[in-house]
Structure formats: C-alpha cells, structure tokens
Design an enzyme around this catalytic site. Structure first.
Site, PDB file in Angstrom:
ATOM      1  N   GLU A  17      25.090  45.237  19.143  1.00 16.74           N
ATOM      2  CA  GLU A  17      23.955  46.159  19.087  1.00 16.74           C
ATOM      3  C   GLU A  17      22.757  45.649  19.882  1.00 16.74           C
ATOM      4  O   GLU A  17      22.060  46.423  20.554  1.00 16.74           O
ATOM      5  CB  GLU A  17      23.518  46.383  17.628  1.00 16.74           C
ATOM      6  CG  GLU A  17      24.516  47.121  16.754  1.00 16.74           C
ATOM      7  CD  GLU A  17      25.486  46.177  16.056  1.00 16.74           C
ATOM      8  OE1 GLU A  17      25.784  45.073  16.584  1.00 16.74           O
ATOM      9  OE2 GLU A  17      25.964  46.534  14.968  1.00 16.74           O
ATOM     10  N   LYS A  19      22.677  43.593  22.448  1.00 14.67           N
ATOM     11  CA  LYS A  19      22.938  43.715  23.889  1.00 14.67           C
ATOM     12  C   LYS A  19      22.599  45.128  24.380  1.00 14.67           C
ATOM     13  O   LYS A  19      21.869  45.299  25.361  1.00 14.67           O
ATOM     14  CB  LYS A  19      24.415  43.413  24.146  1.00 14.67           C
ATOM     15  CG  LYS A  19      24.882  43.791  25.541  1.00 14.67           C
ATOM     16  CD  LYS A  19      26.407  43.859  25.588  1.00 14.67           C
ATOM     17  CE  LYS A  19      26.885  44.368  26.942  1.00 14.67           C
ATOM     18  NZ  LYS A  19      26.594  43.433  28.040  1.00 14.67           N
ATOM     19  N   GLU A 480      42.234  41.133  43.361  1.00  9.38           N
ATOM     20  CA  GLU A 480      42.124  41.064  41.891  1.00  9.38           C
ATOM     21  C   GLU A 480      41.715  42.376  41.219  1.00  9.38           C
ATOM     22  O   GLU A 480      41.147  42.361  40.115  1.00  9.38           O
ATOM     23  CB  GLU A 480      41.170  39.924  41.469  1.00  9.38           C
ATOM     24  CG  GLU A 480      41.585  38.564  42.017  1.00  9.38           C
ATOM     25  CD  GLU A 480      40.650  37.408  41.623  1.00  9.38           C
ATOM     26  OE1 GLU A 480      39.999  37.492  40.565  1.00  9.38           O
ATOM     27  OE2 GLU A 480      40.596  36.418  42.373  1.00  9.38           O
ATOM     28  N   CYS A 639      32.753  26.894  41.189  1.00 13.38           N
ATOM     29  CA  CYS A 639      31.532  27.579  41.624  1.00 13.38           C
ATOM     30  C   CYS A 639      30.261  26.903  41.183  1.00 13.38           C
ATOM     31  O   CYS A 639      29.458  27.471  40.479  1.00 13.38           O
ATOM     32  CB  CYS A 639      31.511  29.035  41.214  1.00 13.38           C
ATOM     33  SG  CYS A 639      32.483  29.497  39.839  1.00 13.38           S
ATOM     34  N   HIS A 690      25.837  35.988  44.846  1.00 20.03           N
ATOM     35  CA  HIS A 690      25.127  36.439  43.647  1.00 20.03           C
ATOM     36  C   HIS A 690      23.996  37.388  43.976  1.00 20.03           C
ATOM     37  O   HIS A 690      23.313  37.874  43.089  1.00 20.03           O
ATOM     38  CB  HIS A 690      24.600  35.231  42.873  1.00 20.03           C
ATOM     39  CG  HIS A 690      25.695  34.294  42.489  1.00 20.03           C
ATOM     40  ND1 HIS A 690      26.209  33.371  43.383  1.00 20.03           N
ATOM     41  CD2 HIS A 690      26.410  34.154  41.358  1.00 20.03           C
ATOM     42  CE1 HIS A 690      27.179  32.698  42.794  1.00 20.03           C
ATOM     43  NE2 HIS A 690      27.319  33.153  41.564  1.00 20.03           N
ATOM     44  N   CYS A 722      31.656  32.403  46.226  1.00 19.12           N
ATOM     45  CA  CYS A 722      32.374  32.759  44.995  1.00 19.12           C
ATOM     46  C   CYS A 722      33.035  34.117  45.221  1.00 19.12           C
ATOM     47  O   CYS A 722      32.945  34.685  46.310  1.00 19.12           O
ATOM     48  CB  CYS A 722      31.424  32.762  43.795  1.00 19.12           C
ATOM     49  SG  CYS A 722      32.289  32.717  42.199  1.00 19.12           S
TER      50      CYS A 722
HETATM   51  N1  GLN Z   1      39.148  34.040  42.106  1.00 15.72           N
HETATM   52  C1  GLN Z   1      38.024  34.345  41.302  1.00 15.72           C
HETATM   53  C2  GLN Z   1      37.216  35.465  41.923  1.00 15.72           C
HETATM   54  O1  GLN Z   1      37.119  35.522  43.099  1.00 15.72           O
HETATM   55  C3  GLN Z   1      37.132  33.135  41.107  1.00 15.72           C
HETATM   56  C4  GLN Z   1      35.959  33.427  40.205  1.00 15.72           C
HETATM   57  C5  GLN Z   1      35.188  32.218  39.772  1.00 15.72           C
HETATM   58  O2  GLN Z   1      35.176  31.223  40.421  1.00 15.72           O
HETATM   59  N2  GLN Z   1      34.523  32.260  38.662  1.00 15.72           N
HETATM   60  O3  GLN Z   1      36.642  36.287  41.256  1.00 15.72           O
HETATM   61 ZN    ZN Z   2      33.197  30.845  41.788  1.00 16.83          ZN
END
Ligand code: GLN
Ligand code: ZN
Length: 777
Positions: A17, A19, A480, A639, A690, A722
């Site tokens: 809640e 959040k 992914e 990361c 990011h 990342c």
């Molecule tokens: N292979 C993952 C991705 O690219 C790695 C994510 C991570 O390092 N937290 O999303």
């Molecule tokens: Zn990462």
C-alpha cells in the site's frame, strides 16, 4: 509475562500500500493528506498486530515514507546544504526531493544497508553541518500511538552508526559528535516527555571492524544520552559483538540487544550479564523466512530466563524490514513448504508463544508447541528437501577448471568467433516494453496460451536481433524479453526453489523485491534457456551470447535455507547452472554470459570472513562455467565499480571476458585494473544505462582511450555498463550507434598507429542507484 518487542516492522504494507500511495503522490494523483492517511492506516494496522500478539511495546520510528536513515538525519535537522531546504519547515514533496533529486540537485547517494538488500540514503555532513532539529514527524507518530492506546517504544538509528554511514567531508566524522549528541539529547528528552518510556538506539556498527577511536566513542556518547533518557536499549545486529562484550556491558544504558540468529555463539561472552540490566535476545530470525524451531529456542532461553528473570527480553534478531509481511496471503505455495515459513506477522506470534512457554510453562502452550513441531516435521520431511541425486553430485564434484588456461582458450575462441579488435556487445537485456509486459500479464492470467506467448516472445527476440544486426554489434544477445526478472526466471524453473506471490520486501524507496525461497536441494529438471537462445542464434550468423544468472547472485538475492551451509547451496545452484551451460554449449552457442551482479555485495561484514566467502563464491562460479568447452567464450557481468579489494578473486573466477560498470565513476576502476593487471578480457562499460541520456561519440572515444592506457587492445571490449531493460528503444539505438561509432574511431586510430587523442574532461556523474535485475511490476 516476559517483555517481547520488535526492532521494527515492515512499513510497506502486505499489499504494498505504501509503495502505491507514494508513487501516486509523486505522480500528483494523491495529495499530502492522502499520503499521510495511508501511512497512518498502515501504522495503526501494524501496531494492532503487535498488540494482538502480546508485545509489550509497539515500534514507533520504523515507519518511513522512503528511508529511516534519511528520516533520522531530517529529524535532527541536518539536510544536505546543497538543496537549500529549511529542515524545520520541510514538507513531503521536498523530503522526496532529497531522496530522488530534483532539477537542480542529484539525489542523496544510495547504498546498501549493511549486508542486506535494503538501500539507505547516505547523510551528507561537513564542517558547516548543524543539527538544529527538523520536523516533528516522529513525535507526531509517538502521540498517534499513545492516542490509539498503544505503548510505544521509539527507535532511532544511533548516533555512531549514523555518523559511520554518512559521507563526511572536510573533517573527522567523530568531530561532529559535539554537535550531533546534543541533538539526540533533545530528541530523547522529547520522546521521554511524550511517553516513550524506552528508546531503542540501533548501533549495528558495533559488530563491524572498528578503529579504536570509534570504539572509544561509545562510552562518552552513551553517558550523555543516558543522562537524557534513563531507559535506552542499545541494539546490535547483523554481526556478533562478543569481543566487545566488556565495553557493551559497562555502557550506562539500560539494555542491550544481541542478534542470536547471526551469531548465536556470542551469548557465551555475555554470561556474566549484570543483574537488573535488560538483555534482549534476537532469537527469531529477522532476516529470513523460516519458522523458528520453538523447542530449540526454549532450550537456549530457559536457563537464561531462570538467571535473568524479567530482565530477559525476546525479539526478532533485527528489524523485520527484511522479510515479507504476511504468510497468510501465500495460498499458492505447497502446504508442506508453508509449514516451514514465518513472515513478519507470523514471527510476532512466535515471540508470544516463547514468552508464554517461559513464564507460564510449556504445558500452557502445549498446542502451539506441538503445532510448531508437527509443521516443522512436515516441512523437513517433504520430498525434495533432501535429494539423494544432488548429494551424490556434491560428493563427487566435477572438474572446476576450463580444461585450458586463458591464453590457449583465447586463441581457440579467436578462431571460432572471428571478432574484430575491440569487439562490441551488450549486457543482455533490451527494453522491456509495455507490450512485452502486457503479453506476459495476459499469459499469466490465462488469456494468452503458451503457443501465443512463445510466438510473441520470439517476435521480440527477432526484433532485437534485427536491430543489433542493423547497428553492427559483434556479439549479439537475444534480449531477455521472456524474463520478467533475472532471478525469478530461473527460480521459477529450478527444483528446490519457490517463488511467492506477495513476498515483497522493500529494496529502496518505493521499490520492492520478491526474493525466491530456496527451501530444498536445488536441481534443474529441464533446460531453462536453451530453446530461446537456439532460436535467437538461428536468426543470425553472428555469435549469440547465452545469458544466465550466476550461482552466487541466485543465492544472494534469495531467502536461503539455513540448515545447510550457504556454500553448499551455492554449489548445488552452480551444478544446476553447469548443466545449462553444457547444454547451451552443445547447442552450438559460442559465448555464454553468467551474470554475477551480486558477487561483491555477498562480502561478509567482517574482513576476517572474506576469504571463506570469496573461496566458495569463486568455486561456485567456476563450477558453472566449467560446463563449457575451452573454445566457448565465458563472459561474466558485474554492475558496480568498487571492487578494487576483490580483484584477485574476480580474476580467479577466470571468465574469458568480464563486463563491468565504470562509466559513472569515470573509469576510476581502471586504475585498479592497471595496478592489478587483470589477465583476461574486459569490457568497461562506456556509457551509463541508468539515464536516458545519449552520450556523444567523443565521450565514449575518450573512455576507450582511457581504458587502453591500462588494458591492451587485444583484451578490450566495447559495451554499455549494464542491461538495457529499463530503457526505451529510441535512446537505446541512438546510444548504441554512438558507441559503435566510438569503437570504429578507436579501431581506426589503433590501425593507423596514431597517438590517443586528448581526452575531454569527464565529470564523475552521479546516477540513480541501480535497480537492475529487480523490476517491481
Ligand atoms: N543480463 C542482465 C541484463 O542485461 C544483467 C543485469 C544485471 O547485471 N543486473 O539485464
Ligand atoms: Zn549490471
């Protein structure tokens, strides 16, 4: 009755809640009064549960709209000056700006709270910082509890822990005590006046490696605080404090709390506890989801109770912030598994049973004890808890090494992969678009059948492959799309691991994670990623990287069974992944990435415990990786950039290629790589995923040139820092196009043998904390 109490209750709410209310407030859909109403409702509900379980106090001060460390510093009035806010008149909107940044100022830095997955905001102090007091929020909550008829115990992060966790610039942090302690004194006096007869001050740093001068600060600080409030409970947790027993015993506080889940053996050091002084024992594990073995707990507690009498208090080991709220909601779990679990709410009842059994005798709570015994017997006896096949594999561990040393492997891989100098790749995920999430949701609701879901995900994979080919990347990924989360995806498919439906735990701010539960021996009933990867490879002549989450990360981001050593659970996980690696290899996949973003955060709190951890963590990774042939290239990804101190262990993992975060720290990590001379290939992330910002070519060229100063060209890769799942496609394509252009520029420069161009100065940009791998859909 014995005193039972808490070091804190999860504030997020059993339905998250808080959040949702906070996020609505951020979007302007809820006003400050509406947000306050949600907070009040949650506090009253949680206090009611605490009272119903017979706890002597309800916890006040564990509630926060974002983070309790930020709240403490706000209460004291010590806001980062760069925001220009007045602490005394701070409103909610500005409070959130401290946490999340605003147009003019980046957010306060976020880092992990000790060895948990909770992130706190680092206070920022300097020589000009004053602690003149802030808003009255906490006292309002105290009054609110009293008004509703509860007996409150106020809790605060203690002054020494607060200072230790802060970023203090320009002076010795301990020099700030002269200003900080009077601020605590004012708060404690106010709390006493408002009816908080006890105050809990959390000093988890008491269990860390501490300099003499920090240890020496405890006695004078607590002497002053004790003069302001006669009943302070000093709480230690996450680590044993046995070697500081003498110091802690003689502090002028009224009580001490010890974490018996983490460090049960420390009890011996407190055998001569002075009569009348409270000893609070954290007998119920606050960091894990397992049901307490009440018989075993009573065996520990009974002699202590005879000795200490009412001075013995019972509590969870630490705040329950780190466990989900209520097991009652998990009707999807197998009954025998549920029998072994206790979430925050259930842990309250365990405390109450223990207290009644000690005071009134076991016969009084015969039924509860019998139910506990029977449930644990069912849980421990369930099929899959101990798997003979897994035990047999562990007893005869397969080869840990890759068969050939890195230089020979690299030669084979060069022939097989045919990559250019400075090969380019990405970290695995491509944007998880709204359409992808909608398809997955429809599949989970049963509105899309399996074939329809597979076709939709294959279309996403084909899309990601086509775009990578068009951009000209060298080693491709499937993107992914089929994974909602890099941990859950595997947890759902592994035997011995369960995924809860509502098992949310706050990670930072409004973000929650749902750690899987490793309850039994881990094995892989069937291939987990091979079909998707094979499909992706069928679409391209370029090498397709298989993508796995590593054994250390899968263990680190889960609730792990506590009847077997973590090292053993990690080995089981590693063997399951090894089979996946071998199957990908057999399917012709020439590069396999095993992500270990949690490798560094698994480091124990005390340095003395590091070697043992690093030993099993490296072993687990190698066990997985060695499922591949030498001509298959093993990548890993981490990361973060602060691993100067663990570089030898990272080298020992012997991955052929490691991709890491460095762009936000302007490649300072590379200095460490220069010193250590990392032996294999490295892809230091050349741009920060990011942020939606598209970095210009020159910026990435400069980073590559910088990297070339310490990494030979033959071992340097070009990649973002990342995965790209949180980004949109337009900025992703633009940034990757620039990244590939930067690679071409530097390749040309290398081919012409010219000198590196002058690198433009780079600001060490501060990005938002990385929530990678843990969406909270
Ligand atoms: N292979 C993952 C991705 O690219 C790695 C994510 C991570 O390092 N937290 O999303
Ligand atoms: Zn990462």
């Amino acid at each position: 009755m014995l005193t039972t109490h808490l070091l804190g209750f999860p504030r997020i709410g059993s339905q998250r809640e808080l959040k949702f209310a906070v996020e609505r407030f951020w979007r302007g859909e809820l006003d400050e009064a509406g947000l306050a109403a949600t907070g009040r409702e949650l506090r009253l509900r949680h206090w009611e549960w605490q009272r119903a379980a017979g706890l002597r106090f309800v916890s006040v001060g564990d509630f926060s709209h974002y983070d309790q460390v930020l709240d403490t510093t706000v209460l004291l009035g010590a806001l980062p000056a760069r925001f220009g806010f007045d602490a005394a008149t701070l409103d909610r909107a500005r409070y959130f700006e401290l946490a999340r940044g605003n147009a003019a100022q980046p957010a306060c830095e976020m880092t992990k709270w000790f060895d948990t997955n909770y992130h706190y905001l680092k206070p920022e102090y300097d020589a000009a910082t004053r602690f003149d007091g802030g808003p009255q929020w906490l006292l309002d909550e105290l009054r609110e509890a009293k008004l509703a008829g509860f007996t409150p115990k106020l809790q605060l992060v203690g002054p020494l822990t607060l200072l230790k966790l802060a970023r203090v610039q320009g002076l010795d942090p301990l020099a700030l005590l002269a200003r900080l302690v009077p601020a605590y004194v004012r708060l404690l006096k106010a709390a006493l006046a408002e009816g908080s007869d006890w105050v809990q001050l959390d000093e988890p740093i008491a269990g860390l490696d501490l300099d003499e001068k920090w240890l020496a600060a405890f006695a004078p600080v607590y002497r002053e605080l004790a003069a302001a409030h006669p009943r302070i409970l000093l709480a230690t947790y996450f680590s044993g404090v046995a070697e500081r027993a003498e110091l802690l015993r003689t502090l002028p506080v009224a009580g001490l709390h010890l974490d018996l889940a983490r460090a049960p053996q420390q009890l011996a050091a407190f055998a001569d506890w002075p009569a009348g002084k409270v000893l609070s024992l954290g007998i119920v594990d606050g960091r894990n989801v397992w049901k307490t073995d009440l018989d075993a707990a009573l065996a520990t507690l009974t002699p202590l109770h005879s000795k200490l009498g009412d001075a013995l208090w019972l509590a969870p080991s630490c705040s329950l912030l780190h466990v989900p709220v209520d097991l009652e909601q998990e009707d999807g779990l197998a009954l025998a598994l549920r029998d072994g679990l206790a979430f925050a709410r259930q842990k309250l009842d365990e405390l109450s049973t223990l207290s009644r059994a000690l005071c009134l005798g076991r016969s009084v709570c015969f039924q509860a004890l019998e139910a506990n015994r029977a449930a644990l017997a069912r849980f421990r006896g369930q099929a899959g808890r101990d798997d003979a096949a897994v035990a047999a594999r562990l007893a005869a561990l397969p080869e840990l090494e890759r068969g050939l040393a890195y230089p020979e492997r690299a030669a084979l891989q060069r022939t097989r992969l045919q990559l250019p100098l400075l090969p380019s790749t990405t970290i695995g995920s491509f944007p998880q678009t709204g359409e992808i999430r909608a398809k997955r949701a429809a599949f989970k609701r049963g509105e899309l059948d399996e074939a329809g879901y597979r076709a939709a995900m294959q279309a996403e994979i084909a899309h990601a492959v086509a775009r990578q080919e068009a951009l000209g990347l060298d080693v491709l990924v499937h993107g992914e799309a089929e994974r909602s989360d890099m941990v859950d995806y595997f947890a759902e498919q592994l035997a011995g691991v369960a995924v809860c439906r509502h098992g949310w735990v706050q990670s930072y701010g409004s973000r929650c994670v749902k750690p899987p539960v490793i309850w039994g021996d881990v094995s892989r009933p069937r291939a987990m990623t091979v079909e998707w990867t094979r499909y992706a490879q069928s679409l391209t002549a370029k090498p397709m990287k298989g993508m796995l989450t590593g054994p250390v990360t899968l263990v680190q981001w889960a609730f792990v069974r506590d009847d077997k050593p973590r090292a053993e659970v990690a080995c089981q996980m590693a063997l399951a992944l090894r089979d996946e690696v071998a199957e990908l290899d057999a399917a012709g996949i020439a590069a396999i990435q095993i992500d270990e973003p949690a490798f560094r955060e698994g480091l124990p709190l005390r340095r003395a415990d590091w070697p043992a951890y690093l030993d099993w963590a490296v072993t687990a990774f190698k066990l997985s990786a060695a499922g591949s042939r030498p001509e298959t290239q093993v990548h890993t990804h981490m990361c973060y950039s602060e691993f100067e101190d663990v570089l030898p262990a990272i080298a020992a993992m012997d991955a052929d290629v490691i991709t890491i975060e460095t762009s936000r720290s302007a490649m300072t990590l590379l200095d460490a790589f220069g010193v250590f001379a990392y032996p294999n290939e490295i892809g230091p992330g050349v741009y920060d995923i990011h942020s939606p910002r598209v970095p210009p070519v020159a910026e990435m060229t400069a980073l590559l040139e910088k990297a070339l100063a310490v990494i030979p060209a033959e071992r340097l890769w070009v990649n973002p820092d990342c995965g790209l799942k949180t980004r949109g496609w337009p900025e992703t394509e633009a940034a990757l196009a620039n990244m590939l252009e930067a690679a071409r520029v530097v390749r040309r420069r290398l081919a012409e043998g010219g000198a590196a161009s002058a690198a433009p100065a780079l600001a060490g940009a501060q990005g938002a904390a990385c929530g990678c791998g843990h969406p909270d859909e």
